[in-house]
Design a protein around this motif. Structure first.
Motif, short mmCIF file in Angstrom:
data_model
loop_
_atom_site.label_atom_id
_atom_site.label_comp_id
_atom_site.label_asym_id
_atom_site.label_seq_id
_atom_site.Cartn_x
_atom_site.Cartn_y
_atom_site.Cartn_z
N GLY A 24 0.79 -1.23 0.00
CA GLY A 24 0.00 0.00 0.00
C GLY A 24 0.81 1.27 0.00
N GLY A 25 2.11 1.18 0.18
CA GLY A 25 2.97 2.35 0.25
C GLY A 25 3.44 2.79 -1.13
N PRO A 26 4.22 3.88 -1.17
CA PRO A 26 4.58 4.73 -0.03
C PRO A 26 3.45 5.69 0.36
N ASP A 27 3.23 5.79 1.66
CA ASP A 27 2.25 6.71 2.22
C ASP A 27 0.85 6.47 1.64
N GLY A 28 0.49 5.19 1.45
CA GLY A 28 -0.85 4.85 0.98
C GLY A 28 -1.12 5.14 -0.48
N SER A 29 -0.07 5.45 -1.26
CA SER A 29 -0.28 5.85 -2.66
C SER A 29 -0.66 4.69 -3.56
N THR A 30 -0.51 3.44 -3.10
CA THR A 30 -0.89 2.30 -3.92
C THR A 30 -2.01 1.47 -3.27
N GLU A 31 -2.68 2.04 -2.30
CA GLU A 31 -3.81 1.33 -1.71
C GLU A 31 -4.89 1.13 -2.77
N VAL A 32 -5.45 -0.07 -2.80
CA VAL A 32 -6.58 -0.36 -3.69
C VAL A 32 -7.76 -0.82 -2.83
N PHE A 33 -8.89 -1.05 -3.48
CA PHE A 33 -10.10 -1.45 -2.77
C PHE A 33 -9.84 -2.49 -1.68
N LEU A 34 -9.33 -3.66 -2.12
CA LEU A 34 -9.24 -4.80 -1.21
C LEU A 34 -8.13 -4.64 -0.18
N SER A 35 -7.04 -3.98 -0.54
CA SER A 35 -5.97 -3.80 0.45
C SER A 35 -6.43 -2.84 1.56
N TYR A 36 -7.20 -1.82 1.18
CA TYR A 36 -7.71 -0.89 2.18
C TYR A 36 -8.76 -1.57 3.06
N MET A 37 -9.59 -2.40 2.45
CA MET A 37 -10.57 -3.15 3.21
C MET A 37 -9.89 -4.10 4.20
N TYR A 38 -8.83 -4.75 3.74
CA TYR A 38 -8.10 -5.70 4.58
C TYR A 38 -7.49 -4.99 5.79
N LYS A 39 -6.90 -3.83 5.56
CA LYS A 39 -6.27 -3.09 6.66
C LYS A 39 -7.31 -2.62 7.67
N GLN A 40 -8.45 -2.16 7.17
CA GLN A 40 -9.48 -1.68 8.10
C GLN A 40 -10.06 -2.83 8.91
N ALA A 41 -10.28 -3.97 8.27
CA ALA A 41 -10.94 -5.09 8.93
C ALA A 41 -10.02 -5.86 9.87
N TYR A 42 -8.76 -6.04 9.45
CA TYR A 42 -7.89 -6.95 10.20
C TYR A 42 -6.68 -6.27 10.86
N THR A 43 -6.37 -5.05 10.48
CA THR A 43 -5.24 -4.35 11.08
C THR A 43 -5.71 -3.26 12.04
N ASN A 44 -6.72 -2.51 11.61
CA ASN A 44 -7.22 -1.41 12.44
C ASN A 44 -8.38 -1.81 13.34
N SER A 45 -8.69 -3.11 13.37
CA SER A 45 -9.78 -3.63 14.21
C SER A 45 -11.10 -2.91 13.96
#
Length: 297
Positions: free
Chosen positions: A242-263
């Motif tokens: 997803g880096g650098p600084d979130g510049s390559t975040e896509v739909f599913l990677s952002y969903m994954y981070k919110q659901a499983y990393t950010n609780s």
């Protein structure tokens, strides 16, 4: 009467396992995604708070989500157009032109498709390495070795296009082989008649080859556009996280981070609902835009 009933029972027995698996592993999980998008839940506790559509309201104000949406659309657009175009060109060249070592080129083009995304990511990580990578080494011949190395995976303006190149390289061979199979079924007599009429190779491709394999092109296009959503996540996860600084975040990677990393499991499922609806809507648009009369020979 008995024979018809026995036939119905036989068909039911054959279809039942597939239907059961589809319900268990597709319908029920999909229903749960929609259900959990209405809750505020961390994913690891029993404390679930029903919030209705609040997760979607937050989503509409989330600039990071919209950035991931833009990146997804950019990847789908660039990768699909370039991959389909190159696959058609290479398929036409290897099918109709007498090129020495055709079978060798077919194998070489198809090899990336049998490699896992992790292996491909490792290959391109080595290619994009700013100090000892192949790409900077080749460019250094023309730019000079004293120049600052290009950060292909570290520059926010370049990194998304570095992903595009890797995804295209991985996908071309598979679709090229599919198009070659379709082109092989086109009668040679049509090309001979066109040649007698004075049509060149390019005119023959657009007037004969492309219209006659359009059903295959349309099917693969729809399949590739939808699969690119999943493929982009795999490449982002393996290459850039997803880096650098979130510049390559896509739909599913952002969903994954919110659901499983950010609780924020409920919020992640809300993103999943949007991805689900976007996928269906996109497939409907592609099918509508590419719809045309089927030509037969």
């Amino acid at each position: 009467m008995k024979r018809g009933r026995a036939r119905s029972v036989f068909i039911g027995v054959c279809v039942a396992p597939a239907v059961i698996l589809f319900v268990i592993f597709m319908l029920i999980p999909t229903f749960n995604v929609f259900k959990m998008s209405l809750y505020k839940w961390g994913g690891y506790s029993n404390n679930k708070e029903f919030v209705g559509l609040n997760n979607f309201k937050i989503l509409m104000e989330d600039t990071n989500f919209f950035r991931s949406f833009q990146n997804t659309v950019l990847l789908i657009t660039f990768v699909t157009i370039v991959t389909m175009a190159l696959a058609l060109i290479f398929a036409a060249l290897l099918s109709r032109e007498k090129i020495k070592g055709q079978n060798f080129f077919r194998i070489v083009f198809y090899i990336p498709n049998i490699l896992s995304v992790v292996v491909i990511s490792a290959i391109f990580s080595a290619i994009y390495d700013p100090n000892n990578g192949l790409l900077n080494s080749v460019l250094g011949i023309f730019r000079g070795s004293d120049k600052t190395p290009i950060l292909w995976l570290g520059d926010q303006k370049l990194v998304i296009y570095s992903l595009v190149i890797a995804m295209i390289w991985q996908a071309i061979g598979y679709y090229m082989v599919m198009y070659m199979a379709s082109m092989a079924a086109v009668p040679e007599s049509l090309y001979e008649s066109a040649s007698l009429e004075g049509a060149g190779r390019i005119r023959q491709f657009f007037s004969i080859t492309l219209p006659l394999i359009w059903v295959n092109v349309r099917t693969t296009l729809t399949f590739f556009v939808i699969s690119s959503i999943n493929l982009s996540f795999l490449f982002v996860k393996s290459l850039t996280s997803g880096g650098p600084d979130g510049s390559t975040e896509v739909f599913l990677s952002y969903m994954y981070k919110q659901a499983y990393t950010n609780s924020s499991y409920g919020y992640g499922m809300a993103i999943g609902v949007v991805v689900f609806l976007f996928s269906f809507g996109l497939s409907a648009v592609v099918n509508f835009v590419t719809k045309r009369e089927i030509l037969e020979y």
